[in-house]
Write a protein that holds these residues in place. Structure first.
Motif, PDB file in Angstrom:
ATOM      1  N   ALA A  89       0.824  -1.209   0.000  1.00 56.92           N
ATOM      2  CA  ALA A  89       0.000   0.000   0.000  1.00 56.92           C
ATOM      3  C   ALA A  89       0.857   1.257   0.000  1.00 56.92           C
ATOM      4  N   SER A  90       1.951   1.248   0.756  1.00 60.99           N
ATOM      5  CA  SER A  90       2.843   2.404   0.792  1.00 60.99           C
ATOM      6  C   SER A  90       3.459   2.663  -0.577  1.00 60.99           C
ATOM      7  N   ILE A  91       3.866   1.598  -1.243  1.00 66.72           N
ATOM      8  CA  ILE A  91       4.444   1.745  -2.583  1.00 66.72           C
ATOM      9  C   ILE A  91       3.379   2.188  -3.574  1.00 66.72           C
ATOM     10  N   LEU A  92       2.178   1.632  -3.451  1.00 69.12           N
ATOM     11  CA  LEU A  92       1.088   2.041  -4.336  1.00 69.12           C
ATOM     12  C   LEU A  92       0.767   3.521  -4.149  1.00 69.12           C
ATOM     13  N   ALA A  93       0.781   3.998  -2.914  1.00 72.27           N
ATOM     14  CA  ALA A  93       0.525   5.415  -2.672  1.00 72.27           C
ATOM     15  C   ALA A  93       1.575   6.279  -3.365  1.00 72.27           C
ATOM     16  N   MET A  94       2.835   5.842  -3.346  1.00 70.46           N
ATOM     17  CA  MET A  94       3.882   6.580  -4.049  1.00 70.46           C
ATOM     18  C   MET A  94       3.635   6.565  -5.552  1.00 70.46           C
ATOM     19  N   HIS A  95       3.261   5.406  -6.085  1.00 69.61           N
ATOM     20  CA  HIS A  95       2.955   5.320  -7.523  1.00 69.61           C
ATOM     21  C   HIS A  95       1.794   6.247  -7.880  1.00 69.61           C
ATOM     22  N   ARG A  96       0.789   6.304  -7.028  1.00 67.99           N
ATOM     23  CA  ARG A  96      -0.355   7.184  -7.302  1.00 67.99           C
ATOM     24  C   ARG A  96       0.064   8.653  -7.265  1.00 67.99           C
ATOM     25  N   ALA A  97       0.982   8.990  -6.359  1.00 66.98           N
ATOM     26  CA  ALA A  97       1.495  10.355  -6.347  1.00 66.98           C
ATOM     27  C   ALA A  97       2.259  10.648  -7.636  1.00 66.98           C
ATOM     28  N   LEU A  98       3.097   9.719  -8.051  1.00 68.30           N
ATOM     29  CA  LEU A  98       3.854   9.902  -9.292  1.00 68.30           C
ATOM     30  C   LEU A  98       2.925  10.037 -10.495  1.00 68.30           C
ATOM     31  N   ASP A  99       1.834   9.269 -10.486  1.00 63.39           N
ATOM     32  CA  ASP A  99       0.863   9.340 -11.591  1.00 63.39           C
ATOM     33  C   ASP A  99       0.310  10.749 -11.781  1.00 63.39           C
ATOM     34  N   GLN A 100       0.216  11.490 -10.676  1.00 60.65           N
ATOM     35  CA  GLN A 100      -0.441  12.798 -10.717  1.00 60.65           C
ATOM     36  C   GLN A 100       0.505  13.958 -10.996  1.00 60.65           C
ATOM     37  N   LEU A 101       1.793  13.701 -11.066  1.00 65.29           N
ATOM     38  CA  LEU A 101       2.733  14.783 -11.338  1.00 65.29           C
ATOM     39  C   LEU A 101       2.464  15.403 -12.701  1.00 65.29           C
ATOM     40  N   THR A 102       2.508  16.703 -12.773  1.00 64.28           N
ATOM     41  CA  THR A 102       2.263  17.398 -14.040  1.00 64.28           C
ATOM     42  C   THR A 102       3.513  17.456 -14.911  1.00 64.28           C
ATOM     43  N   VAL A 103       4.654  17.092 -14.324  1.00 67.75           N
ATOM     44  CA  VAL A 103       5.909  16.975 -15.067  1.00 67.75           C
ATOM     45  C   VAL A 103       6.394  15.543 -14.898  1.00 67.75           C
ATOM     46  N   ARG A 104       6.722  14.886 -16.001  1.00 69.17           N
ATOM     47  CA  ARG A 104       7.173  13.491 -15.911  1.00 69.17           C
ATOM     48  C   ARG A 104       8.631  13.443 -15.467  1.00 69.17           C
ATOM     49  N   PRO A 105       8.914  12.755 -14.369  1.00 69.52           N
ATOM     50  CA  PRO A 105      10.310  12.654 -13.940  1.00 69.52           C
ATOM     51  C   PRO A 105      11.099  11.693 -14.827  1.00 69.52           C
ATOM     52  N   GLN A 106      12.401  11.859 -14.790  1.00 67.21           N
ATOM     53  CA  GLN A 106      13.302  10.945 -15.503  1.00 67.21           C
ATOM     54  C   GLN A 106      13.932   9.925 -14.565  1.00 67.21           C
ATOM     55  N   ALA A 107      13.798  10.153 -13.263  1.00 71.03           N
ATOM     56  CA  ALA A 107      14.336   9.245 -12.255  1.00 71.03           C
ATOM     57  C   ALA A 107      13.584   9.481 -10.947  1.00 71.03           C
ATOM     58  N   ILE A 108      13.681   8.504 -10.043  1.00 75.76           N
ATOM     59  CA  ILE A 108      12.954   8.545  -8.775  1.00 75.76           C
ATOM     60  C   ILE A 108      13.904   8.169  -7.653  1.00 75.76           C
ATOM     61  N   VAL A 110      13.591   7.281  -3.389  1.00 73.71           N
ATOM     62  CA  VAL A 110      12.559   6.880  -2.433  1.00 73.71           C
ATOM     63  C   VAL A 110      13.177   6.710  -1.054  1.00 73.71           C
ATOM     64  N   ASP A 111      12.490   7.212  -0.042  1.00 69.27           N
ATOM     65  CA  ASP A 111      12.927   6.979   1.323  1.00 69.27           C
ATOM     66  C   ASP A 111      12.693   5.523   1.703  1.00 69.27           C
ATOM     67  N   GLY A 112      13.687   4.890   2.309  1.00 69.92           N
ATOM     68  CA  GLY A 112      13.536   3.505   2.747  1.00 69.92           C
ATOM     69  C   GLY A 112      14.325   2.549   1.883  1.00 69.92           C
ATOM     70  N   ASN A 113      13.971   1.266   1.973  1.00 71.76           N
ATOM     71  CA  ASN A 113      14.725   0.255   1.229  1.00 71.76           C
ATOM     72  C   ASN A 113      13.865  -0.629   0.341  1.00 71.76           C
ATOM     73  N   ARG A 114      12.593  -0.259   0.154  1.00 75.04           N
ATOM     74  CA  ARG A 114      11.713  -1.082  -0.678  1.00 75.04           C
ATOM     75  C   ARG A 114      10.925  -0.203  -1.642  1.00 75.04           C
ATOM     76  N   PHE A 115      10.839  -0.655  -2.877  1.00 78.01           N
ATOM     77  CA  PHE A 115      10.067   0.047  -3.898  1.00 78.01           C
ATOM     78  C   PHE A 115       9.824  -0.948  -5.018  1.00 78.01           C
ATOM     79  N   LYS A 116       8.874  -0.637  -5.874  1.00 74.83           N
ATOM     80  CA  LYS A 116       8.624  -1.436  -7.073  1.00 74.83           C
ATOM     81  C   LYS A 116       8.802  -0.534  -8.286  1.00 74.83           C
ATOM     82  N   PRO A 117       9.285  -1.102  -9.382  1.00 77.92           N
ATOM     83  CA  PRO A 117       9.530  -0.264 -10.558  1.00 77.92           C
ATOM     84  C   PRO A 117       8.299   0.538 -10.955  1.00 77.92           C
ATOM     85  N   TYR A 118       8.545   1.768 -11.336  1.00 78.87           N
ATOM     86  CA  TYR A 118       7.498   2.652 -11.835  1.00 78.87           C
ATOM     87  C   TYR A 118       7.766   2.893 -13.310  1.00 78.87           C
ATOM     88  N   HIS A 119       6.955   2.259 -14.152  1.00 72.78           N
ATOM     89  CA  HIS A 119       7.175   2.280 -15.601  1.00 72.78           C
ATOM     90  C   HIS A 119       8.628   1.858 -15.872  1.00 72.78           C
TER      91      HIS A 119
END
Length: 205
Positions: A89-108, A110-119
């Motif tokens: 859920a924490s990772i999904l919340a981050m993905h949902r935040a990234l989805d809403q950015l008005t500028v597409r990032p080129q890199a990400i 993340v605080d902590g040691n766990r994440f799942k690839p975003y695109h």
């Protein structure tokens, strides 16, 4: 003041910093934020939200929203947390935040040691990153303050759980209220709500 936070982990790339708030709570949604700051940004007031006072966090929220290239907040509900677990859920919340950015990032980053690839974007997980990188610190402040606003609103509906003070975290007073009043629609049923290894609560709301 803090002079040690770095501006970017991936030099030369448009980088979004991500962090979450509310992972360890017994009640309420988990919130996450994604923030892209200008490449040459500096602010010696920015730090891990846990190191700041409430007044400092809310003052910095206004600065971040004004100065950021883009920012967004993602939310995952208690019902979703119970279905997919709090880490997902924490990772999904981050993905949902990234989805809403008005500028597409080129890199990400993340605080902590766990994440799942975003695109297909490169990412780095950084332990205690909210005390090392400006964009993660900014994300921690947005996630924390927007979640606090949400819990303060819920506290008006359910004052007996002391959410104005504990924001849903497992304080003694919060757990005593659960024993006395049962749970609300906002409690996470998959969590150890009473702190005694009892994972589910036989109360209806």
């Amino acid at each position: 003041m803090n002079y040690q936070l770095s501006s970017h982990y991936h030099p030369g790339l448009t980088e979004a910093g991500c962090d979450e708030a509310g992972r360890g709570c017994l009640a309420g949604s988990v919130y996450a934020a994604a923030v892209i700051l200008p490449s040459d940004y500096s602010n010696d007031q920015l730090n891990d939200s846990k190191q700041l006072t409430e007044r400092q966090r809310y003052a910095l929220r206004e600065v971040i929203m004004r100065d950021a290239v883009a920012w967004a907040v993602g939310v995952v509900t208690p019902e979703e947390i119970d279905k997919i677990n709090i880490l997902n859920a924490s990772i999904l919340a981050m993905h949902r935040a990234l989805d809403q950015l008005t500028v597409r990032p080129q890199a990400i980053i993340v605080d902590g040691n766990r994440f799942k690839p975003y695109h297909d974007l490169p990412y780095a997980t950084i332990v205690k990153g909210d005390g090392k990188y400006l964009s993660i610190a900014a994300a921690s402040i947005l996630a924390k303050t927007f979640r606090d606003d949400y819990m303060n609103a819920l506290a008006e509906e359910y004052p007996q759980y002391d959410w104005l003070s504990n924001k849903g975290y497992p304080t003694k007073k919060h757990r005593e209220a659960i024993r006395q009043h049962g749970i609300t629609p906002y409690h996470r049923r998959s969590f150890n709500l009473l702190g005694d290894r009892q994972l589910t609560i036989p109360f209806e709301f």
